[in-house]
Scaffold this motif. Structure first.
Motif, PDB file in Angstrom:
ATOM      1  N   ALA A 398       0.829  -1.209   0.000  1.00  0.00           N
ATOM      2  CA  ALA A 398       0.000   0.000   0.000  1.00  0.00           C
ATOM      3  C   ALA A 398       0.863   1.258   0.000  1.00  0.00           C
ATOM      4  CB  ALA A 398      -0.931   0.000   1.210  1.00  0.00           C
ATOM      5  N   ASP A 399       1.983   1.203   0.717  1.00  0.00           N
ATOM      6  CA  ASP A 399       2.896   2.347   0.711  1.00  0.00           C
ATOM      7  C   ASP A 399       3.413   2.612  -0.692  1.00  0.00           C
ATOM      8  OD1 ASP A 399       4.792   4.279   2.162  1.00  0.00           O
ATOM      9  OD2 ASP A 399       6.218   2.964   1.122  1.00  0.00           O
ATOM     10  N   GLN A 400       3.628   1.563  -1.443  1.00  0.00           N
ATOM     11  CA  GLN A 400       4.151   1.687  -2.797  1.00  0.00           C
ATOM     12  C   GLN A 400       3.088   2.115  -3.800  1.00  0.00           C
ATOM     13  OE1 GLN A 400       7.250   1.307  -3.981  1.00  0.00           O
ATOM     14  NE2 GLN A 400       6.766   1.400  -6.167  1.00  0.00           N
ATOM     15  N   TYR A 401       1.882   1.548  -3.700  1.00  0.00           N
ATOM     16  CA  TYR A 401       0.899   1.737  -4.769  1.00  0.00           C
ATOM     17  C   TYR A 401      -0.245   2.685  -4.419  1.00  0.00           C
ATOM     18  CZ  TYR A 401       3.394  -2.065  -6.971  1.00  0.00           C
ATOM     19  OH  TYR A 401       4.384  -2.834  -7.546  1.00  0.00           O
ATOM     20  N   LEU A 402      -0.507   2.913  -3.138  1.00  0.00           N
ATOM     21  CA  LEU A 402      -1.566   3.850  -2.759  1.00  0.00           C
ATOM     22  C   LEU A 402      -1.018   5.177  -2.229  1.00  0.00           C
ATOM     23  CD1 LEU A 402      -4.144   1.481  -0.982  1.00  0.00           C
ATOM     24  CD2 LEU A 402      -4.083   2.237  -3.371  1.00  0.00           C
ATOM     25  N   LEU A 403       0.210   5.184  -1.747  1.00  0.00           N
ATOM     26  CA  LEU A 403       0.898   6.391  -1.281  1.00  0.00           C
ATOM     27  C   LEU A 403       0.078   7.202  -0.261  1.00  0.00           C
ATOM     28  CD1 LEU A 403       2.212   7.618  -4.762  1.00  0.00           C
ATOM     29  CD2 LEU A 403       3.470   6.291  -3.044  1.00  0.00           C
ATOM     30  N   PRO A 404      -0.440   6.581   0.793  1.00  0.00           N
ATOM     31  CA  PRO A 404      -1.257   7.337   1.750  1.00  0.00           C
ATOM     32  C   PRO A 404      -0.476   8.419   2.489  1.00  0.00           C
ATOM     33  CG  PRO A 404      -0.752   5.161   2.623  1.00  0.00           C
ATOM     34  CD  PRO A 404      -0.308   5.158   1.192  1.00  0.00           C
ATOM     35  N   PHE A 405       0.838   8.227   2.659  1.00  0.00           N
ATOM     36  CA  PHE A 405       1.647   9.216   3.374  1.00  0.00           C
ATOM     37  C   PHE A 405       1.755  10.522   2.584  1.00  0.00           C
ATOM     38  CE2 PHE A 405       5.817  11.018   4.666  1.00  0.00           C
ATOM     39  CZ  PHE A 405       5.568  11.177   6.019  1.00  0.00           C
ATOM     40  N   LYS A 406       1.499  10.469   1.296  1.00  0.00           N
ATOM     41  CA  LYS A 406       1.553  11.677   0.462  1.00  0.00           C
ATOM     42  C   LYS A 406       0.423  12.650   0.783  1.00  0.00           C
ATOM     43  CE  LYS A 406       4.991  10.825  -2.506  1.00  0.00           C
ATOM     44  NZ  LYS A 406       6.138  11.727  -2.747  1.00  0.00           N
ATOM     45  N   THR A 407      -0.637  12.152   1.406  1.00  0.00           N
ATOM     46  CA  THR A 407      -1.761  13.019   1.770  1.00  0.00           C
ATOM     47  C   THR A 407      -1.361  13.880   2.960  1.00  0.00           C
ATOM     48  OG1 THR A 407      -3.344  11.353   1.006  1.00  0.00           O
ATOM     49  CG2 THR A 407      -4.183  13.097   2.439  1.00  0.00           C
ATOM     50  N   ARG A 408      -1.422  15.186   2.814  1.00  0.00           N
ATOM     51  CA  ARG A 408      -0.990  16.091   3.872  1.00  0.00           C
ATOM     52  C   ARG A 408      -1.957  16.074   5.057  1.00  0.00           C
ATOM     53  NH1 ARG A 408       0.825  21.890   1.610  1.00  0.00           N
ATOM     54  NH2 ARG A 408       1.006  22.130   3.878  1.00  0.00           N
ATOM     55  N   VAL A 409      -1.434  16.407   6.223  1.00  0.00           N
ATOM     56  CA  VAL A 409      -2.242  16.464   7.445  1.00  0.00           C
ATOM     57  C   VAL A 409      -1.971  17.779   8.164  1.00  0.00           C
ATOM     58  CG1 VAL A 409      -2.277  13.955   7.755  1.00  0.00           C
ATOM     59  CG2 VAL A 409      -0.466  15.296   8.842  1.00  0.00           C
ATOM     60  N   ASP A 410      -2.919  18.185   9.030  1.00  0.00           N
ATOM     61  CA  ASP A 410      -2.690  19.356   9.868  1.00  0.00           C
ATOM     62  C   ASP A 410      -2.095  18.913  11.202  1.00  0.00           C
ATOM     63  OD1 ASP A 410      -4.799  18.351  11.401  1.00  0.00           O
ATOM     64  OD2 ASP A 410      -6.265  19.826  10.681  1.00  0.00           O
ATOM     65  N   PHE A 411      -1.896  19.861  12.123  1.00  0.00           N
ATOM     66  CA  PHE A 411      -1.253  19.530  13.398  1.00  0.00           C
ATOM     67  C   PHE A 411      -2.068  18.513  14.212  1.00  0.00           C
ATOM     68  CE2 PHE A 411       0.470  24.020  12.957  1.00  0.00           C
ATOM     69  CZ  PHE A 411       1.667  23.587  12.397  1.00  0.00           C
ATOM     70  N   ALA A 412      -3.390  18.513  14.014  1.00  0.00           N
ATOM     71  CA  ALA A 412      -4.244  17.589  14.745  1.00  0.00           C
ATOM     72  C   ALA A 412      -4.316  16.215  14.083  1.00  0.00           C
ATOM     73  CB  ALA A 412      -5.643  18.174  14.887  1.00  0.00           C
ATOM     74  N   GLY A 413      -3.704  16.073  12.912  1.00  0.00           N
ATOM     75  CA  GLY A 413      -3.724  14.793  12.222  1.00  0.00           C
ATOM     76  C   GLY A 413      -4.864  14.635  11.239  1.00  0.00           C
ATOM     77  N   ASN A 414      -5.660  15.683  11.029  1.00  0.00           N
ATOM     78  CA  ASN A 414      -6.739  15.621  10.057  1.00  0.00           C
ATOM     79  C   ASN A 414      -6.171  15.675   8.645  1.00  0.00           C
ATOM     80  OD1 ASN A 414      -8.925  15.762  12.037  1.00  0.00           O
ATOM     81  ND2 ASN A 414      -8.244  17.866  12.358  1.00  0.00           N
ATOM     82  N   LEU A 415      -6.730  14.890   7.749  1.00  0.00           N
ATOM     83  CA  LEU A 415      -6.278  14.894   6.372  1.00  0.00           C
ATOM     84  C   LEU A 415      -6.657  16.198   5.695  1.00  0.00           C
ATOM     85  CD1 LEU A 415      -7.162  11.277   5.157  1.00  0.00           C
ATOM     86  CD2 LEU A 415      -5.088  12.095   6.297  1.00  0.00           C
ATOM     87  N   LEU A 416      -5.737  16.697   4.875  1.00  0.00           N
ATOM     88  CA  LEU A 416      -5.982  17.926   4.117  1.00  0.00           C
ATOM     89  C   LEU A 416      -6.170  17.560   2.645  1.00  0.00           C
ATOM     90  CD1 LEU A 416      -3.230  20.188   5.701  1.00  0.00           C
ATOM     91  CD2 LEU A 416      -5.675  20.176   6.243  1.00  0.00           C
ATOM     92  N   SER A 417      -7.111  18.199   2.019  1.00  0.00           N
ATOM     93  CA  SER A 417      -7.372  17.870   0.594  1.00  0.00           C
ATOM     94  C   SER A 417      -6.292  18.468  -0.293  1.00  0.00           C
ATOM     95  CB  SER A 417      -8.739  18.423   0.197  1.00  0.00           C
ATOM     96  OG  SER A 417      -8.807  19.816   0.446  1.00  0.00           O
TER      97      SER A 417
END
Length: 417
Positions: A398-417
């Protein structure tokens, strides 16, 4: 002879009338402490012009056994760089985790003396500090001035924050007992312990704990309390990276890209989420770090003996329903796949199907994964489409093919679009 004496007298007079030198730097770290040393080294290594200010005659922090483990990593980096220079010698070639203060003091001096972008200012008590636009102006008792974009308060008891009347207890986000029950773990940049030596819990520390509320470009080292003890060098490295980011990109602490700071820390071998079941020499160590920070597959605090540790549960399996909610948060398109695929236990074939659907890849993806199973992904298990996929295998793929870490987050850990 008289002419020479007259010239000396003129220079002496001018030295009292000329304005004191002003040092301009991107980051100023204050405090002769283990976090202060780590912050200054990391800030400089991350590319920011950095000054390290102390009243002492030498950089002489007290280091714990945990700090020495960090120093070993810094030393190895320094030694590796040094070996590339013809004829260069390391002042302390061997590393001993039981070394005394005078021994690691020599090593610290060797590292600080050879770190690019770093200026060490010794024997210099601070007289005044005040805001100067987006940055800060510092006046020393010797009349010297320092202008800096970012200040890191690494002093004992956060003395600089206290004279500025900054409440260090009111940070943008305070540590919590179990961040994995929130989203705070996603903005982790350092580690800490709670409890006692006989029964302790290791915890991730979020970026918000370094940022006092209501003031920009002022970074603190999270304070130790009766139930919370940061790992000194870990929080120092994090503070230096945060500060360097702001100085390097000419931005303020409120505009920090959390993922960029975490990526920089991982580049320098930081263990942001200390997973007890993933060793640092694991070829996929960073993939596990990124996956744990993303939350697509979340680690958990688990009791082992008298202590609580963070485990990824690499051998565990999972159902499609367990994966559905975290996948929905990242990839809304994936819910169409889950609607048609209800699996009590996800197989390797199911996982590849999900990757193909979510990442809009064709059948070539299955062949690519099979061919790279042992060579690229370093799996020791046999590739079998019908076998349940482990959390370890899913995380790496999943790290290789979905790249979830590329999705930015704020200080509280909420995903940013």
């Amino acid at each position: 002879m008289f002419k020479y004496f007259f010239s000396i007298m003129i220079l002496a007079v001018l030295s009292h009338t000329l304005p004191a030198q002003t040092i301009k730097t991107g980051v100023l770290v204050i405090g002769n402490t283990a976090p202060g040393f780590a912050a200054s080294i990391q800030s400089a290594r991350s590319g920011a012009k950095t000054a390290f200010l102390t009243q002492s005659s030498a950089i002489s922090p007290e280091l714990t056994s945990e700090d020495l483990l960090y120093l070993e990593k810094v030393h190895n980096h320094y030694q590796g760089k040094n070996k590339k220079k013809p004829g260069a010698k390391d002042s302390v070639a061997a590393f001993d985790l039981n070394m005394k203060k005078d021994q690691y003091g020599k090593m610290i001096k060797g590292i600080s003396d050879t770190t690019k972008n770093l200026t060490v200012i010794l024997n210099s008590p601070l007289e005044k500090i005040e805001k100067d636009g987006k940055g800060w102006e510092i006046r020393l008792k010797n009349g010297q001035k320092i202008k800096t974009d970012v200040v890191v308060d690494a002093t004992e008891n956060l003395f600089i924050a206290s004279i500025l009347r900054i409440d260090a207890n009111k940070t943008m986000l305070n540590p919590v007992a179990d961040p994995f029950n929130t989203k705070l773990y996603r903005s982790t940049v350092a580690t800490a312990y709670t409890g006692t030596a006989n029964s302790k819990t290791i915890l991730p520390v979020s970026m918000g704990a370094f940022l006092p509320a209501g003031v920009e470009n002022f970074i603190i080292i999270p304070k130790s309390t009766a139930g919370f003890r940061p790992v000194n060098m870990s929080v120092g490295q994090a503070a230096g990276t945060i500060a360097s980011y702001c100085a390097f990109f000419k931005t303020t602490t409120k505009n920090i890209n959390v993922r960029a700071v975490q990526t920089e820390l991982l580049t320098f071998d930081a263990h942001l989420i200390p997973l007890s079941d993933i060793q640092p020499d694991d070829p996929n160590f960073q993939a596990f770090q990124r996956m744990a920070l993303s939350g697509l597959l979340k680690p958990a605090i688990t009791k082992v003996g008298e202590h609580n540790v963070i485990k990824f549960d690499t051998a565990g399996t999972f159902s499609s329903e367990q994966l559905r909610a975290p996948m929905r948060e990242f990839y809304s398109r994936s819910q169409l796949w889950f609607a048609d695929n209800k699996k009590d236990v996800m197989t390797i074939e199911d996982a590849i199907s999900l990757f193909m659907f979510t990442a809009t890849r064709g059948n070539e993806l299955s062949k690519e994964i099979e061919e790279g199973w042992k060579e690229s992904f370093k799996f020791e298990s046999k590739f079998d489409l019908k076998r349940p996929i482990t959390r370890k295998e899913f995380a790496i793929l999943a790290d290789q093919y979905l790249l979830p870490f590329k999705t930015r987050v704020d200080f509280a850990g909420n995903l940013l679009s």
